[in-house]
Write a protein that holds these residues in place. Structure first.
Motif, PDB file in Angstrom:
ATOM      1  N   GLN A  48       0.829  -1.209   0.000  1.00  0.00           N
ATOM      2  CA  GLN A  48       0.000   0.000   0.000  1.00  0.00           C
ATOM      3  C   GLN A  48       0.864   1.259   0.000  1.00  0.00           C
ATOM      4  N   ALA A  49       1.957   1.239   0.754  1.00  0.00           N
ATOM      5  CA  ALA A  49       2.842   2.403   0.800  1.00  0.00           C
ATOM      6  C   ALA A  49       3.506   2.640  -0.551  1.00  0.00           C
ATOM      7  N   VAL A  50       3.909   1.566  -1.225  1.00  0.00           N
ATOM      8  CA  VAL A  50       4.531   1.695  -2.549  1.00  0.00           C
ATOM      9  C   VAL A  50       3.536   2.268  -3.555  1.00  0.00           C
ATOM     10  N   ARG A  51       2.285   1.837  -3.462  1.00  0.00           N
ATOM     11  CA  ARG A  51       1.251   2.320  -4.392  1.00  0.00           C
ATOM     12  C   ARG A  51       0.703   3.681  -4.001  1.00  0.00           C
ATOM     13  N   GLY A  52       1.130   4.212  -2.845  1.00  0.00           N
ATOM     14  CA  GLY A  52       0.666   5.525  -2.412  1.00  0.00           C
ATOM     15  C   GLY A  52      -0.690   5.499  -1.755  1.00  0.00           C
ATOM     16  N   GLN A  53      -1.168   4.323  -1.397  1.00  0.00           N
ATOM     17  CA  GLN A  53      -2.462   4.223  -0.736  1.00  0.00           C
ATOM     18  C   GLN A  53      -2.292   4.465   0.748  1.00  0.00           C
ATOM     19  N   ARG A  54      -3.343   4.978   1.360  1.00  0.00           N
ATOM     20  CA  ARG A  54      -3.331   5.203   2.803  1.00  0.00           C
ATOM     21  C   ARG A  54      -3.432   3.866   3.508  1.00  0.00           C
ATOM     22  N   GLY A  55      -2.534   3.687   4.478  1.00  0.00           N
ATOM     23  CA  GLY A  55      -2.555   2.482   5.283  1.00  0.00           C
ATOM     24  C   GLY A  55      -2.352   2.863   6.737  1.00  0.00           C
ATOM     25  N   SER A  56      -2.282   1.893   7.543  1.00  0.00           N
ATOM     26  CA  SER A  56      -2.088   2.121   8.962  1.00  0.00           C
ATOM     27  C   SER A  56      -0.620   2.378   9.243  1.00  0.00           C
ATOM     28  N   ALA A  57      -0.343   3.254  10.197  1.00  0.00           N
ATOM     29  CA  ALA A  57       1.019   3.488  10.646  1.00  0.00           C
ATOM     30  C   ALA A  57       1.391   2.480  11.724  1.00  0.00           C
ATOM     31  N   GLN A  58       0.463   1.594  12.049  1.00  0.00           N
ATOM     32  CA  GLN A  58       0.729   0.577  13.051  1.00  0.00           C
ATOM     33  C   GLN A  58       0.567  -0.792  12.426  1.00  0.00           C
ATOM     34  N   THR A  59       1.190  -1.749  13.062  1.00  0.00           N
ATOM     35  CA  THR A  59       1.094  -3.113  12.584  1.00  0.00           C
ATOM     36  C   THR A  59      -0.237  -3.704  13.007  1.00  0.00           C
ATOM     37  N   GLU A  60      -0.483  -4.919  12.537  1.00  0.00           N
ATOM     38  CA  GLU A  60      -1.727  -5.604  12.896  1.00  0.00           C
ATOM     39  C   GLU A  60      -1.813  -5.851  14.403  1.00  0.00           C
ATOM     40  N   THR A  61      -0.655  -5.983  15.055  1.00  0.00           N
ATOM     41  CA  THR A  61      -0.628  -6.227  16.496  1.00  0.00           C
ATOM     42  C   THR A  61      -0.783  -4.946  17.300  1.00  0.00           C
ATOM     43  N   GLY A  62      -0.876  -3.794  16.628  1.00  0.00           N
ATOM     44  CA  GLY A  62      -1.035  -2.527  17.320  1.00  0.00           C
ATOM     45  C   GLY A  62       0.278  -1.843  17.640  1.00  0.00           C
TER      46      GLY A  62
END
Length: 173
Positions: A48-62
Protein backbone atom coordinates in the motif's frame (compact mmCIF):
# COMPACT_ATOMS: atom_id res chain seq x y z
CA UNK A 1 20.18 17.72 -12.67
CA UNK A 2 20.52 17.54 -8.89
CA UNK A 3 17.59 16.76 -6.61
CA UNK A 4 17.19 19.23 -3.76
CA UNK A 5 15.33 19.02 -0.44
CA UNK A 6 12.62 21.31 -1.81
CA UNK A 7 12.00 18.79 -4.60
CA UNK A 8 11.42 16.07 -2.02
CA UNK A 9 9.24 18.03 0.43
CA UNK A 10 5.92 17.18 -1.27
CA UNK A 11 6.82 13.49 -1.00
CA UNK A 12 8.22 13.49 2.55
CA UNK A 13 5.11 11.93 4.12
CA UNK A 14 4.94 9.21 1.47
CA UNK A 15 8.67 8.53 1.89
CA UNK A 16 8.23 8.22 5.68
CA UNK A 17 5.31 5.80 5.23
CA UNK A 18 7.30 3.74 2.75
CA UNK A 19 10.39 3.64 4.98
CA UNK A 20 8.32 2.71 8.06
CA UNK A 21 6.50 -0.03 6.16
CA UNK A 22 9.79 -1.46 4.85
CA UNK A 23 11.28 -1.36 8.36
CA UNK A 24 8.23 -3.18 9.69
CA UNK A 25 8.58 -5.91 7.04
CA UNK A 26 12.23 -6.39 8.01
CA UNK A 27 11.31 -6.57 11.71
CA UNK A 28 8.60 -9.17 11.07
CA UNK A 29 10.80 -11.25 8.76
CA UNK A 30 13.63 -11.15 11.33
CA UNK A 31 11.41 -12.88 13.91
CA UNK A 32 11.50 -16.65 13.29
CA UNK A 33 8.22 -17.06 15.18
CA UNK A 34 6.26 -14.59 13.03
CA UNK A 35 2.85 -15.87 12.08
CA UNK A 36 2.07 -15.99 8.35
CA UNK A 37 -0.80 -13.51 8.89
CA UNK A 38 1.59 -11.02 10.51
CA UNK A 39 4.02 -11.34 7.60
CA UNK A 40 1.15 -10.96 5.12
CA UNK A 41 -0.12 -7.83 6.93
CA UNK A 42 3.35 -6.27 6.91
CA UNK A 43 3.78 -6.99 3.19
CA UNK A 44 0.31 -5.59 2.49
CA UNK A 45 1.22 -2.42 4.38
CA UNK A 46 4.42 -2.12 2.31
CA UNK A 47 2.49 -2.73 -0.92
CA UNK A 48 0.00 0.00 0.00
CA UNK A 49 2.84 2.40 0.80
CA UNK A 50 4.53 1.69 -2.55
CA UNK A 51 1.25 2.32 -4.39
CA UNK A 52 0.67 5.52 -2.41
CA UNK A 53 -2.46 4.22 -0.74
CA UNK A 54 -3.33 5.20 2.80
CA UNK A 55 -2.55 2.48 5.28
CA UNK A 56 -2.09 2.12 8.96
CA UNK A 57 1.02 3.49 10.65
CA UNK A 58 0.73 0.58 13.05
CA UNK A 59 1.09 -3.11 12.58
CA UNK A 60 -1.73 -5.60 12.90
CA UNK A 61 -0.63 -6.23 16.50
CA UNK A 62 -1.04 -2.53 17.32
CA UNK A 63 2.69 -1.82 17.53
CA UNK A 64 3.97 1.29 15.73
CA UNK A 65 6.22 0.86 12.74
CA UNK A 66 9.84 1.58 13.57
CA UNK A 67 12.58 3.13 11.45
CA UNK A 68 15.92 1.39 12.13
CA UNK A 69 17.74 4.62 11.24
CA UNK A 70 15.94 6.53 13.99
CA UNK A 71 14.55 4.07 16.56
CA UNK A 72 15.66 1.21 18.76
CA UNK A 73 14.28 -1.99 17.30
CA UNK A 74 14.57 -3.96 20.51
CA UNK A 75 12.29 -1.93 22.81
CA UNK A 76 9.24 0.30 22.90
CA UNK A 77 8.16 2.93 25.44
CA UNK A 78 4.71 2.45 26.92
CA UNK A 79 2.27 5.04 28.23
CA UNK A 80 -0.53 2.91 29.60
CA UNK A 81 -1.38 0.49 26.81
CA UNK A 82 -0.06 2.71 24.02
CA UNK A 83 3.38 1.81 22.66
CA UNK A 84 5.70 4.17 20.83
CA UNK A 85 9.18 3.67 19.38
CA UNK A 86 12.17 4.92 21.38
CA UNK A 87 14.42 7.17 19.32
CA UNK A 88 18.17 6.71 19.36
CA UNK A 89 18.56 10.21 20.84
CA UNK A 90 16.15 9.36 23.67
CA UNK A 91 18.13 6.20 24.39
CA UNK A 92 21.39 8.17 24.42
CA UNK A 93 19.95 10.62 26.97
CA UNK A 94 18.57 7.76 29.08
CA UNK A 95 21.88 5.93 28.86
CA UNK A 96 23.74 9.05 30.02
CA UNK A 97 21.37 9.53 32.97
CA UNK A 98 21.78 5.89 34.03
CA UNK A 99 25.58 6.14 33.89
CA UNK A 100 25.55 9.39 35.89
CA UNK A 101 23.25 7.86 38.50
CA UNK A 102 25.47 4.77 38.77
CA UNK A 103 28.55 6.93 39.32
CA UNK A 104 26.83 8.92 42.08
CA UNK A 105 25.86 5.88 44.11
CA UNK A 106 27.22 5.88 47.64
CA UNK A 107 29.99 3.49 48.50
CA UNK A 108 28.51 0.29 49.91
CA UNK A 109 28.96 -0.38 53.59
CA UNK A 110 30.43 -3.58 55.00
CA UNK A 111 26.99 -5.20 55.23
CA UNK A 112 25.82 -4.07 51.77
CA UNK A 113 26.00 -6.47 48.84
CA UNK A 114 28.77 -5.81 46.34
CA UNK A 115 27.25 -3.89 43.41
CA UNK A 116 30.38 -3.61 41.32
CA UNK A 117 30.63 -5.60 38.14
CA UNK A 118 33.95 -7.38 38.11
CA UNK A 119 35.58 -7.99 34.74
CA UNK A 120 38.84 -9.70 33.99
CA UNK A 121 41.15 -7.67 31.81
CA UNK A 122 40.42 -9.92 28.84
CA UNK A 123 36.66 -9.57 29.26
CA UNK A 124 37.01 -5.80 29.66
CA UNK A 125 38.92 -5.66 26.37
CA UNK A 126 36.23 -7.74 24.66
CA UNK A 127 33.41 -5.58 26.04
CA UNK A 128 35.31 -2.39 25.14
CA UNK A 129 35.92 -3.66 21.62
CA UNK A 130 32.26 -4.54 21.17
CA UNK A 131 31.24 -1.10 22.44
CA UNK A 132 33.63 0.53 19.96
CA UNK A 133 32.13 -1.60 17.18
CA UNK A 134 28.61 -0.54 18.18
CA UNK A 135 29.64 3.13 18.21
CA UNK A 136 31.17 2.80 14.74
CA UNK A 137 27.97 1.21 13.44
CA UNK A 138 25.81 4.01 14.87
CA UNK A 139 27.75 6.83 13.21
CA UNK A 140 26.82 7.99 9.69
CA UNK A 141 28.65 5.96 7.10
CA UNK A 142 28.63 2.64 5.31
CA UNK A 143 27.17 0.65 8.25
CA UNK A 144 24.44 3.03 9.42
CA UNK A 145 23.77 5.03 6.27
CA UNK A 146 23.59 8.81 6.02
CA UNK A 147 21.28 9.28 9.01
CA UNK A 148 22.67 11.33 11.90
CA UNK A 149 20.11 9.93 14.38
CA UNK A 150 22.60 7.66 16.14
CA UNK A 151 25.38 10.18 16.78
CA UNK A 152 24.45 10.97 20.40
CA UNK A 153 24.16 7.30 21.29
CA UNK A 154 27.47 6.61 19.51
CA UNK A 155 29.15 9.32 21.60
CA UNK A 156 27.78 7.86 24.84
CA UNK A 157 28.87 4.34 23.86
CA UNK A 158 32.33 5.62 22.85
CA UNK A 159 32.71 7.25 26.26
CA UNK A 160 31.73 4.03 28.01
CA UNK A 161 34.13 2.01 25.83
CA UNK A 162 36.98 4.36 26.76
CA UNK A 163 36.14 4.01 30.46
CA UNK A 164 36.15 0.21 30.21
CA UNK A 165 39.33 0.03 28.12
CA UNK A 166 41.21 2.54 30.31
CA UNK A 167 41.34 -0.12 33.00
CA UNK A 168 43.16 -2.55 30.72
CA UNK A 169 46.67 -2.53 29.25
CA UNK A 170 45.07 -1.50 25.93
CA UNK A 171 43.91 1.79 27.44
CA UNK A 172 47.01 2.51 29.51
CA UNK A 173 49.44 4.83 27.90
Amino acid sequence: MAITDSDLEPHAEQYDRLRNAAAHVLTVLDDPESEPDTVRAALTELHQAVRGQRGSAQTETGLPAQDPAAHLLSRLAYAGKVARPITLDEQAANFGQQLAAAQQMDEPGPSDPDRDVRLTELRAMIVGGLLQELAARLRPGAAFGPSREGEQLAAAVTELAAAVLDRTFVGRR
